[in-house]
Scaffold this motif. Structure first.
Motif, PDB file in Angstrom:
ATOM      1  N   VAL A 197      44.346  25.654  22.882  1.00  0.00           N
ATOM      2  CA  VAL A 197      43.714  26.845  22.290  1.00  0.00           C
ATOM      3  C   VAL A 197      42.749  27.480  23.283  1.00  0.00           C
ATOM      4  CG1 VAL A 197      42.130  27.661  20.493  1.00  0.00           C
ATOM      5  CG2 VAL A 197      43.966  26.052  19.915  1.00  0.00           C
ATOM      6  N   LEU A 198      41.886  26.676  23.896  1.00  0.00           N
ATOM      7  CA  LEU A 198      40.909  27.207  24.839  1.00  0.00           C
ATOM      8  C   LEU A 198      41.589  27.798  26.068  1.00  0.00           C
ATOM      9  CD1 LEU A 198      38.155  24.419  24.750  1.00  0.00           C
ATOM     10  CD2 LEU A 198      38.122  26.652  23.621  1.00  0.00           C
ATOM     11  N   ARG A 199      42.667  27.173  26.513  1.00  0.00           N
ATOM     12  CA  ARG A 199      43.349  27.609  27.727  1.00  0.00           C
ATOM     13  C   ARG A 199      43.967  28.997  27.584  1.00  0.00           C
ATOM     14  NH1 ARG A 199      47.994  23.887  30.487  1.00  0.00           N
ATOM     15  NH2 ARG A 199      49.255  24.809  28.832  1.00  0.00           N
ATOM     16  N   GLN A 200      44.261  29.391  26.364  1.00  0.00           N
ATOM     17  CA  GLN A 200      44.910  30.687  26.138  1.00  0.00           C
ATOM     18  C   GLN A 200      43.920  31.808  25.835  1.00  0.00           C
ATOM     19  OE1 GLN A 200      48.170  31.181  26.759  1.00  0.00           O
ATOM     20  NE2 GLN A 200      48.107  29.031  27.397  1.00  0.00           N
ATOM     21  N   ARG A 201      42.633  31.483  25.813  1.00  0.00           N
ATOM     22  CA  ARG A 201      41.626  32.513  25.558  1.00  0.00           C
ATOM     23  C   ARG A 201      41.354  33.291  26.839  1.00  0.00           C
ATOM     24  NH1 ARG A 201      38.370  31.617  21.047  1.00  0.00           N
ATOM     25  NH2 ARG A 201      37.523  33.675  21.560  1.00  0.00           N
ATOM     26  N   LYS A 202      41.481  34.594  26.765  1.00  0.00           N
ATOM     27  CA  LYS A 202      41.283  35.434  27.944  1.00  0.00           C
ATOM     28  C   LYS A 202      39.824  35.415  28.387  1.00  0.00           C
ATOM     29  CE  LYS A 202      45.114  38.611  26.923  1.00  0.00           C
ATOM     30  NZ  LYS A 202      45.495  40.025  26.664  1.00  0.00           N
ATOM     31  N   ARG A 261      30.912  27.373  39.022  1.00  0.00           N
ATOM     32  CA  ARG A 261      30.623  28.681  38.422  1.00  0.00           C
ATOM     33  C   ARG A 261      29.571  29.435  39.230  1.00  0.00           C
ATOM     34  NH1 ARG A 261      32.565  31.692  33.689  1.00  0.00           N
ATOM     35  NH2 ARG A 261      34.248  30.367  32.894  1.00  0.00           N
ATOM     36  N   LYS A 262      28.557  28.687  39.682  1.00  0.00           N
ATOM     37  CA  LYS A 262      27.473  29.326  40.434  1.00  0.00           C
ATOM     38  C   LYS A 262      27.859  29.580  41.886  1.00  0.00           C
ATOM     39  CE  LYS A 262      22.566  28.772  41.561  1.00  0.00           C
ATOM     40  NZ  LYS A 262      21.350  27.932  41.395  1.00  0.00           N
ATOM     41  N   LYS A 263      28.532  28.619  42.501  1.00  0.00           N
ATOM     42  CA  LYS A 263      28.872  28.702  43.917  1.00  0.00           C
ATOM     43  C   LYS A 263      30.034  29.650  44.176  1.00  0.00           C
ATOM     44  CE  LYS A 263      28.453  27.111  48.199  1.00  0.00           C
ATOM     45  NZ  LYS A 263      27.208  27.242  49.002  1.00  0.00           N
ATOM     46  N   TYR A 264      30.998  29.677  43.246  1.00  0.00           N
ATOM     47  CA  TYR A 264      32.195  30.492  43.444  1.00  0.00           C
ATOM     48  C   TYR A 264      32.431  31.383  42.218  1.00  0.00           C
ATOM     49  CZ  TYR A 264      32.866  26.749  46.840  1.00  0.00           C
ATOM     50  OH  TYR A 264      32.677  25.832  47.849  1.00  0.00           O
ATOM     51  N   PRO A 265      31.585  32.380  42.014  1.00  0.00           N
ATOM     52  CA  PRO A 265      31.683  33.236  40.817  1.00  0.00           C
ATOM     53  C   PRO A 265      32.960  34.072  40.768  1.00  0.00           C
ATOM     54  CG  PRO A 265      30.120  34.150  42.384  1.00  0.00           C
ATOM     55  CD  PRO A 265      30.472  32.791  42.889  1.00  0.00           C
ATOM     56  N   THR A 266      33.633  34.232  41.893  1.00  0.00           N
ATOM     57  CA  THR A 266      34.842  35.070  41.926  1.00  0.00           C
ATOM     58  C   THR A 266      36.121  34.257  41.759  1.00  0.00           C
ATOM     59  OG1 THR A 266      34.933  34.939  44.360  1.00  0.00           O
ATOM     60  CG2 THR A 266      33.712  36.786  43.390  1.00  0.00           C
ATOM     61  N   ASN A 267      36.017  32.977  41.457  1.00  0.00           N
ATOM     62  CA  ASN A 267      37.219  32.174  41.225  1.00  0.00           C
ATOM     63  C   ASN A 267      38.103  32.831  40.169  1.00  0.00           C
ATOM     64  OD1 ASN A 267      36.720  30.195  43.091  1.00  0.00           O
ATOM     65  ND2 ASN A 267      35.994  28.671  41.629  1.00  0.00           N
ATOM     66  N   ARG A 268      39.398  32.716  40.331  1.00  0.00           N
ATOM     67  CA  ARG A 268      40.346  33.301  39.395  1.00  0.00           C
ATOM     68  C   ARG A 268      40.276  32.588  38.044  1.00  0.00           C
ATOM     69  NH1 ARG A 268      44.556  36.211  41.902  1.00  0.00           N
ATOM     70  NH2 ARG A 268      46.019  35.648  40.251  1.00  0.00           N
ATOM     71  N   TYR A 269      40.526  33.365  36.988  1.00  0.00           N
ATOM     72  CA  TYR A 269      40.640  32.760  35.668  1.00  0.00           C
ATOM     73  C   TYR A 269      41.976  32.034  35.551  1.00  0.00           C
ATOM     74  CZ  TYR A 269      36.467  35.069  33.876  1.00  0.00           C
ATOM     75  OH  TYR A 269      35.160  35.458  33.673  1.00  0.00           O
ATOM     76  N   TYR A 270      42.025  31.072  34.670  1.00  0.00           N
ATOM     77  CA  TYR A 270      43.244  30.271  34.539  1.00  0.00           C
ATOM     78  C   TYR A 270      44.467  31.126  34.225  1.00  0.00           C
ATOM     79  CZ  TYR A 270      46.818  27.254  32.662  1.00  0.00           C
ATOM     80  OH  TYR A 270      48.027  26.654  32.439  1.00  0.00           O
ATOM     81  N   LEU A 271      44.318  32.064  33.298  1.00  0.00           N
ATOM     82  CA  LEU A 271      45.462  32.865  32.857  1.00  0.00           C
ATOM     83  C   LEU A 271      45.972  33.807  33.947  1.00  0.00           C
ATOM     84  CD1 LEU A 271      44.511  33.771  29.174  1.00  0.00           C
ATOM     85  CD2 LEU A 271      46.144  32.062  29.992  1.00  0.00           C
ATOM     86  N   GLU A 272      45.173  34.023  34.994  1.00  0.00           N
ATOM     87  CA  GLU A 272      45.650  34.846  36.108  1.00  0.00           C
ATOM     88  C   GLU A 272      46.676  34.114  36.942  1.00  0.00           C
ATOM     89  OE1 GLU A 272      42.002  37.747  37.315  1.00  0.00           O
ATOM     90  OE2 GLU A 272      41.688  35.626  37.745  1.00  0.00           O
ATOM     91  N   GLY A 273      46.654  32.793  36.872  1.00  0.00           N
ATOM     92  CA  GLY A 273      47.638  31.992  37.584  1.00  0.00           C
ATOM     93  C   GLY A 273      47.512  32.087  39.096  1.00  0.00           C
ATOM     94  N   ALA A 274      48.560  31.722  39.769  1.00  0.00           N
ATOM     95  CA  ALA A 274      48.568  31.787  41.235  1.00  0.00           C
ATOM     96  C   ALA A 274      48.822  33.222  41.680  1.00  0.00           C
ATOM     97  CB  ALA A 274      49.648  30.859  41.785  1.00  0.00           C
ATOM     98  N   PRO A 275      48.300  33.590  42.845  1.00  0.00           N
ATOM     99  CA  PRO A 275      48.574  34.938  43.359  1.00  0.00           C
ATOM    100  C   PRO A 275      50.069  35.155  43.523  1.00  0.00           C
ATOM    101  CG  PRO A 275      46.820  33.873  44.609  1.00  0.00           C
ATOM    102  CD  PRO A 275      47.435  32.818  43.738  1.00  0.00           C
ATOM    103  N   ILE A 276      50.548  36.312  43.105  1.00  0.00           N
ATOM    104  CA  ILE A 276      51.970  36.619  43.239  1.00  0.00           C
ATOM    105  C   ILE A 276      52.246  37.072  44.658  1.00  0.00           C
ATOM    106  CG2 ILE A 276      53.855  38.084  42.429  1.00  0.00           C
ATOM    107  CD1 ILE A 276      52.425  38.305  39.760  1.00  0.00           C
ATOM    108  N   THR A 277      53.130  36.382  45.332  1.00  0.00           N
ATOM    109  CA  THR A 277      53.494  36.734  46.702  1.00  0.00           C
ATOM    110  C   THR A 277      54.969  37.075  46.773  1.00  0.00           C
ATOM    111  OG1 THR A 277      53.957  34.408  47.231  1.00  0.00           O
ATOM    112  CG2 THR A 277      51.732  35.229  47.676  1.00  0.00           C
ATOM    113  N   LYS A 278      55.325  37.982  47.672  1.00  0.00           N
ATOM    114  CA  LYS A 278      56.723  38.399  47.832  1.00  0.00           C
ATOM    115  C   LYS A 278      57.248  37.883  49.184  1.00  0.00           C
ATOM    116  CE  LYS A 278      56.216  42.578  45.055  1.00  0.00           C
ATOM    117  NZ  LYS A 278      56.384  44.048  45.008  1.00  0.00           N
TER     118      LYS A 278
END
Length: 278
Positions: A197-202, A261-278
């Motif tokens: 449940v928590l993992r799916q919260r945006k 959270r404090k050291k790396y405030p720009t970390n991706r959210y879980y739901l963003e997943g891995a960066p999409i690469t082509k």
């Protein structure tokens, strides 16, 4: 009726010639299979090819089993030094989950570094799979009549409104015991639902915080359940190893959560997943 129940709960599921197949192994394998299926499905949603999950498990699973067994044997060395032939007898039980988790995390770290995959995201994907596998795996302990608590009475167990087959199998050598395997299984099942449940919260959990949620939840429950068990691994005969490790993991996960959270405030959210690469 009693004989039928006891026969059904024989720790040996079936035999092939002289080879006995134990329920313990079947139940553990079932939990692992479900865990892999869930992780593959989730990985695709997070932009990671499911084949990586399979490849990772080919390494992580056997190494985790070895780690779980070595952890257990290390703290029961006084017994195994006199019975070395039983060190590999994992079908009789004796897999320490914390040893497996440590070995598994180390394997995932090496694997992700070699494949160029996001380590924390892979742990997040695996977290719910691991805890549901643990919930299922505890029933293997039930079939082996192990991982139980202190002596109790049948009336107490009946007061918990447990099925008769559980109550009957908690009678060992004429004595009834607390079904701590069941307490932990239910705690893990509840944790599984909560984490999903928590993992799916945006905009809620960042990458790495799903695995922290799992560690915090599991360690908290394991600390108290471990205190009820009569077969705990001990350190210097005075301290329960799993309780000490639960405290360390609980505090460490919370501390690392706030630090990242404090050291790396720009970390991706879980739901963003891995960066999409082509």
């Amino acid at each position: 009726m009693m004989n039928a129940v006891l026969a059904a709960l024989n720790p040996v599921a079936f035999s092939i010639g002289k080879i006995e197949v134990f329920w313990y192994g079947i139940i553990i394998a079932t939990g692992v299979l479900l865990a892999i299926i869930l992780a593959i499905r989730e990985s695709e949603k997070r932009h990671i090819n499911g084949d990586y999950i399979v490849d990772m498990m080919l390494w992580a699973l056997p190494i985790s089993i070895i780690g779980a067994r070595l952890y257990y044997v290390a703290f029961e060395w006084q017994y195994y030094v006199d019975h070395p032939s039983e060190i590999i007898a994992i079908w009789n039980g004796g897999l320490a989950i914390y040893g497996g988790l440590i070995a598994g995390c180390a394997t995932i770290y090496v694997f992700t570094k070699k494949k160029g995959l996001p380590f924390w995201l892979m742990l997040d994907i695996a977290a719910p799979s691991v805890i549901i596998a643990q919930a299922i795996g505890r029933w293997g302990n039930f079939m082996n009549q192990e991982a139980h608590g202190a002596e109790t009475t049948r009336s107490f167990l009946e007061g918990l409104h447990l099925p008769t087959f559980i109550i009957d199998n908690m009678q060992i050598n004429g004595v009834y015991y607390q079904p701590t395997f069941l307490y932990e299984s239910l705690w893990n099942l509840l944790g599984f639902v909560l984490i999903l449940v928590l993992r799916q919260r945006k905009q809620l959990l960042k990458q790495g915080e799903v695995i922290f949620s799992y560690i915090i939840w599991y360690a908290f429950g394991r600390f108290f359940i471990e205190g009820m068990r009569t077969d705990s691994l001990m350190l210097f005969d005075t301290m329960r190893v799993s309780q000490l490790l639960s405290i360390v993991l609980f505090v460490g996960a919370i501390g690392l959560w706030f630090y990242r959270r404090k050291k790396y405030p720009t970390n991706r959210y879980y739901l963003e997943g891995a960066p999409i690469t082509k």
